[in-house]
Design a protein around this motif. Structure first.
Motif, PDB file in Angstrom:
ATOM      1  N   VAL B  77       0.845  -1.191   0.000  1.00 20.96           N
ATOM      2  CA  VAL B  77       0.000   0.000   0.000  1.00 20.96           C
ATOM      3  C   VAL B  77       0.880   1.241   0.000  1.00 20.96           C
ATOM      4  O   VAL B  77       1.805   1.354   0.804  1.00 20.96           O
ATOM      5  N   ILE B  78       0.614   2.157  -0.920  1.00 24.38           N
ATOM      6  CA  ILE B  78       1.307   3.443  -0.920  1.00 24.38           C
ATOM      7  C   ILE B  78       0.259   4.516  -0.692  1.00 24.38           C
ATOM      8  O   ILE B  78      -0.656   4.680  -1.496  1.00 24.38           O
ATOM      9  N   THR B  99      -2.720   0.326  10.681  1.00 23.02           N
ATOM     10  CA  THR B  99      -1.547  -0.222  11.364  1.00 23.02           C
ATOM     11  C   THR B  99      -1.811  -1.612  11.932  1.00 23.02           C
ATOM     12  O   THR B  99      -0.884  -2.314  12.308  1.00 23.02           O
ATOM     13  N   ARG B 100      -3.092  -2.016  11.993  1.00 18.46           N
ATOM     14  CA  ARG B 100      -3.368  -3.363  12.502  1.00 18.46           C
ATOM     15  C   ARG B 100      -2.738  -4.425  11.595  1.00 18.46           C
ATOM     16  O   ARG B 100      -2.569  -5.557  11.998  1.00 18.46           O
ATOM     17  N   HIS B 101      -2.381  -4.008  10.356  1.00 18.07           N
ATOM     18  CA  HIS B 101      -1.720  -4.944   9.457  1.00 18.07           C
ATOM     19  C   HIS B 101      -0.196  -4.920   9.623  1.00 18.07           C
ATOM     20  O   HIS B 101       0.508  -5.640   8.927  1.00 18.07           O
ATOM     21  N   ALA B 102       0.284  -4.055  10.528  1.00 19.63           N
ATOM     22  CA  ALA B 102       1.728  -3.810  10.621  1.00 19.63           C
ATOM     23  C   ALA B 102       2.512  -5.073  10.965  1.00 19.63           C
ATOM     24  O   ALA B 102       3.662  -5.235  10.560  1.00 19.63           O
ATOM     25  N   THR B 103       1.891  -5.974  11.707  1.00 19.48           N
ATOM     26  CA  THR B 103       2.607  -7.175  12.128  1.00 19.48           C
ATOM     27  C   THR B 103       2.502  -8.300  11.097  1.00 19.48           C
ATOM     28  O   THR B 103       3.107  -9.347  11.247  1.00 19.48           O
ATOM     29  N   ASP B 104       1.730  -8.056  10.040  1.00 15.17           N
ATOM     30  CA  ASP B 104       1.543  -9.050   8.988  1.00 15.17           C
ATOM     31  C   ASP B 104       2.647  -8.885   7.943  1.00 15.17           C
ATOM     32  O   ASP B 104       2.743  -7.846   7.285  1.00 15.17           O
ATOM     33  N   ALA B 105       3.497  -9.867   7.799  1.00 17.63           N
ATOM     34  CA  ALA B 105       4.627  -9.786   6.859  1.00 17.63           C
ATOM     35  C   ALA B 105       4.160  -9.743   5.412  1.00 17.63           C
ATOM     36  O   ALA B 105       4.916  -9.373   4.524  1.00 17.63           O
ATOM     37  N   GLY B 106       2.892 -10.101   5.187  1.00 20.36           N
ATOM     38  CA  GLY B 106       2.358 -10.088   3.828  1.00 20.36           C
ATOM     39  C   GLY B 106       1.781  -8.735   3.425  1.00 20.36           C
ATOM     40  O   GLY B 106       1.203  -8.597   2.353  1.00 20.36           O
ATOM     41  N   VAL B 107       1.930  -7.737   4.307  1.00 22.93           N
ATOM     42  CA  VAL B 107       1.425  -6.398   4.003  1.00 22.93           C
ATOM     43  C   VAL B 107       2.547  -5.382   4.169  1.00 22.93           C
ATOM     44  O   VAL B 107       3.259  -5.395   5.174  1.00 22.93           O
ATOM     45  N   PHE B 108       2.700  -4.527   3.182  1.00 19.98           N
ATOM     46  CA  PHE B 108       3.746  -3.512   3.232  1.00 19.98           C
ATOM     47  C   PHE B 108       3.081  -2.163   2.996  1.00 19.98           C
ATOM     48  O   PHE B 108       2.554  -1.910   1.914  1.00 19.98           O
ATOM     49  N   ILE B 109       3.075  -1.288   4.005  1.00 22.99           N
ATOM     50  CA  ILE B 109       2.415   0.015   3.881  1.00 22.99           C
ATOM     51  C   ILE B 109       3.451   1.134   3.969  1.00 22.99           C
ATOM     52  O   ILE B 109       4.330   1.114   4.829  1.00 22.99           O
ATOM     53  N   ARG B 110       3.364   2.095   3.070  1.00 27.74           N
ATOM     54  CA  ARG B 110       4.272   3.226   3.133  1.00 27.74           C
ATOM     55  C   ARG B 110       3.571   4.513   2.673  1.00 27.74           C
ATOM     56  O   ARG B 110       2.798   4.492   1.734  1.00 27.74           O
ATOM     57  N   SER B 111       3.855   5.614   3.377  1.00 34.62           N
ATOM     58  CA  SER B 111       3.267   6.902   3.005  1.00 34.62           C
ATOM     59  C   SER B 111       4.257   7.744   2.215  1.00 34.62           C
ATOM     60  O   SER B 111       5.458   7.711   2.471  1.00 34.62           O
TER      61      SER B 111
END
Lengths: 341, 341
Positions: B77-78, B99-111
């Motif tokens: 996610v960008i 951020t609830r996905h923050a601990t999921d290694a299959g999700v990458f979020i960046r702003s």
């Protein structure tokens, strides 16, 4: 000078109208015309008007025209309208209201439609302002629909940017997001007789105070509130810095009733004096001119490159699609080819 | 390939994070890295999410992530955030929710924050998508704040653009004005349990019908309404043309409750199939790639010209200010000087 150029500078309205069309459509010879009339420009005061749809920009612009005309000033208006690539037509909406000035030879109104490309539109607007300037307008108003980044870019072609807000439209949050604060020179809170006007004023004052504090860490600045001739000092002020730094004043208006318009015109005139009379003001004019030249260079470059490279660009797109080359290397190769041509 | 490139392609999350920073900040060597990883890209499905603030984009994106993860897909996610040049900081707002996905290694979020220049931002977004693609994301979501022309430009870097609306926000008028219809591939009417949802749906269906009729004068098209698995035919349809031309479906959602998300994901997947499986779809992908290359060429040209011309541009600005030359001739002279350099 060409016949058309001579007639524009002499104040011939039909010549100006023809030149505006030529410039907007980039008809052959439009650049030569702009070069010719350039020495006759620089006298007009250019006001950009922007704000969310529904804030009452058109009514306010109408009142500004009225006020400027009452002061004997010749007025030009360029309405920048977004239009869908599908329909091709501009949404003129309540611009109709302004047609009451159509019979006044001292008012020249013209609409420009968004044509997909943004840079092109600010360039068109800027060039059309130059025609109106050479034609003898004392004031040129560039009014945009909406308040997006593109509209803000267009208003940067103006000397002074007026941002129109109205109570209860969630304008405040939008303002922060769209970076209006950095572009606005004067704010108008229109429909100031409505509920929520005071809260909009307060939010705006706070925003301005925060903005100017961040801008110059040396002290606090005053947000002038002009309403019915009375000035209220909204915030404490370090007197020394006010002369140089411009703090956007807020004018409370009820455009439908013509209230607050005199104060708004006065605020705009004060900004003009600041631009002309202070080091910071002159620096800003210089900066805007530098921006224009860079933008114009950017567009001329891509036009020249597209012309010089022709189908090579298409071939590069095919190659990237086939993954025989990456887009970064392809771009570099196109650049090199263009410079060698 | 460099060590960093190798690690990205191998799916090393820390390497991807570092590359994303390098690309966003345009650190030395970022272009070489992008060239290296380019052959490993092209697998990810890129979804752009846009819509007015308050339409519930973040909550919807959060639900999309959840859904894609449930299907075993790796998600990037960008978040593209506008930020004032003054504050320098991005308004992250309710992005926190994700951020609830923050601990999921299959999700990458960046702003990513807006940095004054628009073109730069879509380029950054596009380059960061490539990193996430090479890193192995199956889906990359590019979410923007707001729905201005700039945001639409950013979502054009995506394969499919999802426009999120909510009842009673005056979205419809805004949509026409901002030219959303031309950019949207799928619509979501979020908060569909609120008053006015049906009226928003109707307005949207009408808009789509008018838009597609203008686009292809040959017949009428269907606006699919997907809600709870049931499909309602909103308009008559000339069956022959539906296969080739894409008519944006509308998904009714209540993101907070997770309703309508499966249908939304299905609509997006159908759009992907259209892009991959039809002549018209492939033509659009080709067009978008051509746009990218032109944009990239435009930026590279001005960078190269600024570098090559140096203080000559400043001198030209001074000359125009002194009126010893007009800006049009000055631009032409700069162009000639650059090509001879």
């Amino acid at each position: 000078m060409s016949d058309l150029g001579t007639r524009i500078v002499a104040g011939d309205q039909r010549a100006a109208a023809r030149a505006m069309r030529n410039v907007d459509d980039r008809m052959p010879g439009y650049l030569d015309l702009l070069k010719e009339i350039f020495p006759s420009t620089g006298r007009a005061f250019v006001v950009g008007v922007t704000g969310n749809p529904g804030a009452g920009k058109s009514t306010l612009t109408d009142r500004l025209i009225e006020r400027y005309r009452a002061g004997g000033r010749k007025v030009g208006v360029i309405c920048v309208d977004p239009s869908s690539p599908y329909t091709g037509g501009a949404i003129l909406g309540d611009r109709i209201r302004m047609t009451r000035h159509a019979t006044d030879a001292g008012v020249f109104i013209r609409s420009v439609a968004t044509r997909g490309h943004l840079g092109g539109l600010s360039r068109s607007a800027r060039d059309m302002v130059r025609v109106l300037d050479a034609y003898g307008c004392d004031v040129v108003i560039v009014e945009t629909v909406g308040v997006g980044q593109d509209e803000l870019e267009i208003t940067r072609t103006a000397h002074s940017t007026l941002v129109v807000m109205a109570p209860g439209m969630g304008d405040e949050v939008q303002a922060i997001k769209a970076g209006i604060l950095e572009t606005a020179d004067v704010f108008a809170v229109n429909k100031a007789d409505r509920d929520g006007a005071d809260s909009t004023m307060r939010d705006l004052e706070l925003m301005i105070a925060l903005g100017t504090e961040t801008m110059v860490a040396s002290g606090k600045h005053r947000a002038h509130v002009v309403h019915g001739g009375a000035k209220i000092d909204a915030l404490p002020v370090a007197a020394a810095s006010t002369h140089e730094q411009w703090v956007p004043p807020i004018a409370k208006c009820v455009a439908t009733k013509g209230e607050g318009i005199a104060e708004l015109v006065e605020a705009l005139d004060r900004h003009k004096s600041w631009l002309d009379g202070t080091q910071a003001g002159r620096a800003r004019r210089h900066l805007r001119l530098a921006e224009e030249l860079r933008e114009s260079l950017r567009e001329t470059l891509i036009e020249a490159a597209t012309h010089a490279l022709g189908s090579e660009i298409d071939r590069a797109v095919d190659d990237v699609e086939q993954k025989t080359i990456d887009p970064y290397t392809a771009t570099e190769q196109l650049l090199t080819a263009f410079r060698r041509r």
